[in-house]
Design an enzyme around this catalytic site. Structure first.
Site, PDB file in Angstrom:
ATOM      1  N   ARG A  50      36.225   6.121 -54.602  1.00 56.54           N
ATOM      2  CA  ARG A  50      37.399   6.383 -53.720  1.00 56.54           C
ATOM      3  C   ARG A  50      38.477   7.336 -54.072  1.00 56.54           C
ATOM      4  NH1 ARG A  50      39.655   0.217 -52.791  1.00 56.54           N
ATOM      5  NH2 ARG A  50      39.574   0.175 -54.989  1.00 56.54           N
ATOM      6  N   ASP A  52      40.982  10.433 -54.396  1.00 55.32           N
ATOM      7  CA  ASP A  52      42.595  10.507 -53.958  1.00 55.32           C
ATOM      8  C   ASP A  52      42.679  11.614 -53.235  1.00 55.32           C
ATOM      9  OD1 ASP A  52      43.263   8.294 -55.483  1.00 55.32           O
ATOM     10  OD2 ASP A  52      44.120   9.592 -57.110  1.00 55.32           O
ATOM     11  N   TYR A 111      32.382  14.182 -62.901  1.00 56.24           N
ATOM     12  CA  TYR A 111      33.155  14.870 -62.110  1.00 56.24           C
ATOM     13  C   TYR A 111      33.363  16.203 -62.877  1.00 56.24           C
ATOM     14  CZ  TYR A 111      35.426  10.718 -59.897  1.00 56.24           C
ATOM     15  OH  TYR A 111      35.605   9.658 -59.036  1.00 56.24           O
ATOM     16  N   ARG A 198      42.309  13.622 -64.201  1.00 58.34           N
ATOM     17  CA  ARG A 198      43.553  14.576 -63.983  1.00 58.34           C
ATOM     18  C   ARG A 198      44.238  14.215 -65.089  1.00 58.34           C
ATOM     19  NH1 ARG A 198      45.652  13.184 -57.977  1.00 58.34           N
ATOM     20  NH2 ARG A 198      47.216  14.248 -58.835  1.00 58.34           N
TER      21      ARG A 198
END
Length: 249
Positions: A50, A52, A111, A198
């Protein structure tokens, strides 16, 4: 009910994250609306992750159960037709067994974080990269990133709102490379904490700017203290690029 697995690409800039929310534009909401328009069925899809608000994907994986046994190509083409005005595209579609699950069958997630490292702001990639005006030392960033690989308590790089039962995760890959004017950070693991990528990226940029040393990053990790995290990187440059499953590992 036939189950279909499909890969999704999306530009997250216009969406309030992936997960469906009442009254908010989301990627999940756009896909589910397209499915209803296609076959008249109200559904809830499942996804591997999920993402952001503002986070993008080139390889998000989802599944949906449909009442009718449609050809997979028909499902893909129909969804894309109904997603024509959305920044969402279905890249492939395959029938799978009802014991296969987009989230729970996954054994790895990949990622990419893109940083545009130049004085001039982006015009074509606005909202799709983190623009850092000052020069970045990608080699120092890569050296520092190696201390993150392995089994660690990642409390330092865990968002305060993270709902994971434990801050302990195993990071399989942490790689930093310069490609032209961009610096790319690649992270791979079975799963990640909320905003872990992040948070790690923002701290690695501190190394790249010369404000931290690689040893500083390692010490921040070992501190297991959220206050020791550097600035959290914006969502703009983050992409979910792939999901790995048991039969594909």
């Amino acid at each position: 009910m036939p189950r279909y697995r499909f890969t999704v690409e999306y530009d997250g800039s216009a969406y309030n994250g992936f997960q469906a929310q009442v009254g908010q534009p989301t990627v999940q909401g756009a896909i589910e609306t397209a499915i209803t328009a296609f076959c008249g069925q109200a559904v809830r899809i499942a996804a591997a992750g999920r993402t952001d608000t503002g986070v993008h994907a080139t390889g998000q994986t989802c599944h949906v159960d449909l009442e009718r046994d449609w050809p997979a190509r028909t499902v893909m083409n129909a969804l894309n037709a109904h997603l024509m005005h959305e920044a969402v595209s279905v890249l492939d579609c395959t029938p799978v067994g009802d014991d296969w699950h987009a989230r729970f069958t996954a054994v790895g997630r990949k990622y990419l974080y893109r940083i545009l490292s130049r004085p001039g702001r982006p015009a074509l990639d606005r909202g799709r990269v983190w623009h850092v005006k000052k020069p970045l030392d990608a080699e120092a960033m890569h050296e520092a990133a190696q201390s993150l690989i392995g089994l660690h308590d990642f409390t330092t790089f865990r968002d305060a709102a993270c709902q994971s039962a434990s801050p302990v995760k195993t990071l399989d890959t942490a790689r930093v490379v310069r490609i032209g004017e961009e610096v790319h950070l690649v992270f791979e693991a079975r799963s990640f904490l909320h905003r872990q990528v992040r948070s790690m990226t923002g701290s690695l940029v501190e190394v790249g700017l010369g404000r931290w040393t690689p040893a500083d990053l390692a010490e921040a990790l070992e501190a297991r203290d959220r206050a020791r995290c550097g600035p959290v990187a914006p969502s703009d440059g983050l992409y979910l690029t792939g999901v790995v499953y048991e039969t594909e590992a």
